[in-house]
Scaffold this active site. Structure first.
Site, mmCIF file in Angstrom:
data_model
loop_
_atom_site.group_PDB
_atom_site.id
_atom_site.type_symbol
_atom_site.label_atom_id
_atom_site.label_comp_id
_atom_site.label_asym_id
_atom_site.label_seq_id
_atom_site.Cartn_x
_atom_site.Cartn_y
_atom_site.Cartn_z
ATOM 1 C CB SER A 2 10.252 -6.573 -24.579
ATOM 2 O OG SER A 2 9.893 -7.798 -25.458
ATOM 3 C CB THR A 30 15.698 -8.481 -23.398
ATOM 4 O OG1 THR A 30 14.587 -8.361 -24.036
ATOM 5 C CG2 THR A 30 15.526 -7.758 -21.853
ATOM 6 N N GLY A 59 5.079 -6.850 -21.751
ATOM 7 C CA GLY A 59 3.712 -7.158 -21.331
ATOM 8 C C GLY A 59 3.858 -7.812 -19.738
ATOM 9 C CG ASP A 60 0.462 -8.589 -17.570
ATOM 10 O OD1 ASP A 60 0.500 -7.468 -17.276
ATOM 11 O OD2 ASP A 60 -0.722 -8.955 -17.819
ATOM 12 C CG PHE A 62 9.474 -7.901 -20.351
ATOM 13 C CD1 PHE A 62 10.720 -8.498 -20.673
ATOM 14 C CD2 PHE A 62 9.789 -6.402 -20.412
ATOM 15 C CE1 PHE A 62 11.982 -7.988 -20.984
ATOM 16 C CE2 PHE A 62 10.889 -5.720 -20.437
ATOM 17 C CZ PHE A 62 11.971 -6.488 -20.557
ATOM 18 C CG PHE A 63 6.200 -6.270 -14.301
ATOM 19 C CD1 PHE A 63 7.038 -5.076 -13.799
ATOM 20 C CD2 PHE A 63 5.075 -6.583 -13.221
ATOM 21 C CE1 PHE A 63 6.835 -4.650 -12.508
ATOM 22 C CE2 PHE A 63 5.103 -6.334 -12.155
ATOM 23 C CZ PHE A 63 5.916 -5.181 -11.495
ATOM 24 C CD GLU A 65 12.793 -12.521 -18.351
ATOM 25 O OE1 GLU A 65 13.823 -12.105 -18.753
ATOM 26 O OE2 GLU A 65 11.803 -12.672 -19.199
#
Length: 447
Positions: A2, A30, A59-60, A62-63, A65
């Site tokens: 991120s 990103t 975080g959750d 981002f995962f 995605e």
């Protein structure tokens, strides 16, 4: 990784661990929302096969995605049935159950019980979309995918740098970047269930246009969706925005009329609420479940490593609804929230999670339906979630069902869902779980 400051700082902390372990890494920072999704979607399978896995430093959300970018173009599976499929099947077979608002379950009647199975075996469902099912209900997609799933070698990893990090808490037992990095360099492995969520309609007036998303931790509507929508206005507050948004949404106290259908499992067949009605339900709720009955997911979990009787009846590529004898239960009324927990969702605000005994890879969702109730009782429910050893499901207005699939229809004008912390607008949707679809660099929580 991120591109936020927290992601960069976290990577700088753990990068020496990878260097000393002689683990080669390719770092992508990103630059915008959706960047990670685009990277995973555009990556060639041959390129991905040259790596042992993909690590999310974030975080959750981002995962989520990264997970969606990977699965949407590679996971080939039939859709779960739409809500209209369930209604049409009920009319043909008459073997569904309907749970009315007072908590009792009544059986739908039909004079002819010799009709075809619950769901049509044709290659098209009620929406005219191909569903890849053969006459025996199994999937007819070829086994030799270009990128096979589940994959024995390719894994995902998460180094926590987000607001809640529930997936890391559930898979490692702690919210510590160094612990996660060590799990990665040591090559630890744990399988993780993934839910496929299909939106059929965005609004009441929308045409049926299926849109697929995947979730690794949670899908929630009502209170859960309203909180995530409200919190988007206060992203500058950081993690505190969830407490602020949650308080505002709680004080508004909105309830929503909806209908939920879910597959009956053996645990539902033995449910005393169904057999003995509301009086027995009150007694059972007051007594509450014994803590000894909870089988919490741990390292080398026996539940995740074994096949349940229900799962053993399914072929490897079959969907949860493709076996004969599948029966759907329906629940209709006004709800404060409807949620499906794929894992326990432990976090700093809910130390035991939404469902303490949810497992990482048992092939089931935990469907939670909170019916409209007095403000004080709902607050009591929320405080139980925030307490270690609490009993948040021990209330008459809480329905908890363990199921591999469910459908949802909203009767309101707006319908907002929370998928792994991301907004998702859906008036009609269906969800099904795929057991152990992906693997993580983790070993499960030890405590």
């Amino acid at each position: 990784m991120s591109g936020k400051a927290s992601g960069r700082r976290t990577w700088e902390t753990v990068a020496p661990i990878f260097s000393r372990a002689k683990v080669k890494t390719k770092v992508i920072v990103t630059e915008r929302a959706g960047h990670a999704f685009d990277v995973m979607t555009s990556a060639a399978n041959n390129e991905l096969k040259s790596y042992n896995g993909v690590i999310a430093v974030g975080g959750d959300g981002f995962f989520n995605e990264i997970l969606n970018g990977f699965l949407l173009s590679r996971h080939k599976a039939p859709y779960p049935p739409s809500p209209s499929d369930i209604v049409h099947s009920d009319q043909r077979s008459g073997n569904s159950l309907f749970r009315n608002p007072n908590g009792r379950v009544t059986e739908a009647t039909c004079q002819n019980e010799d009709h075809s199975p619950l769901l049509s075996n044709s290659v098209y469902n009620g929406t005219g979309l191909a569903n890849f099912r053969t006459e025996d209900g199994t999937c007819n997609i070829g086994q030799d995918f270009e990128f096979p799933l589940p994959s024995e070698q390719f894994r995902f990893g998460i180094i926590p740098a987000g607001s809640t990090d529930a997936i890391v808490m559930c898979t490692t037992g702690t919210r510590d970047p160094i612990t996660s990095a060590l799990n990665i360099v040591l090559g630890k492995k744990v399988c993780l269930d993934i839910a496929q969520v299909v939106r059929w309609k965005t609004t009441t007036a929308s045409d049926i246009e299926p849109y697929v998303r995947y979730a690794a931790s949670f899908a929630g509507y009502g209170f859960y969706g309203d909180v995530i929508a409200e919190s988007e206005k206060y992203r500058w507050m950081g993690p505190k925005r969830y407490d602020y948004a949650g308080t505002k949404v709680f004080l508004r106290r909105c309830s929503y009329e909806a209908e939920v259908a879910y597959i009956e499992t053996e645990s539902e067949e033995a449910n005393p609420t169904v057999e003995k009605g509301q009086l027995f339900s009150r007694l059972r709720k007051r007594q509450g479940p014994k803590k000894s009955e909870r089988v919490v997911c741990r390292t080398n979990c026996g539940v995740c490593n074994s096949k349940s009787d229900y799962m053993s009846k399914r072929s490897p590529c079959s969907t949860p609804f493709s076996s004969s004898g599948t029966r759907w239960l329906r629940s209709k009324g006004k709800f404060l929230s409807v949620g499906a927990a794929i894992i326990s969702n432990r976090n700093e605000r809910a130390p035991d999670g939404l469902v303490a005994d949810a497992h990482l890879s048992d092939g089931f969702l935990h469907l939670l339906m909170i019916r409209d109730c007095p403000h004080a009782l709902y607050l009591w429910h929320l405080t139980q979630l925030a307490k270690k050893g609490g009993q948040p499901l021990n209330f008459e207005f809480v329905e908890h069902h363990k199921t591999p699939a469910f459908t949802f229809t909203s009767f309101g004008k707006q319908s907002v869902w929370n998928l792994d912390g991301e907004l998702f607008h859906a008036h009609q949707l269906s969800a099904q779980v795929f057991r152990g679809l992906v693997s993580l660099f983790a070993s499960g929580p030890e405590v």
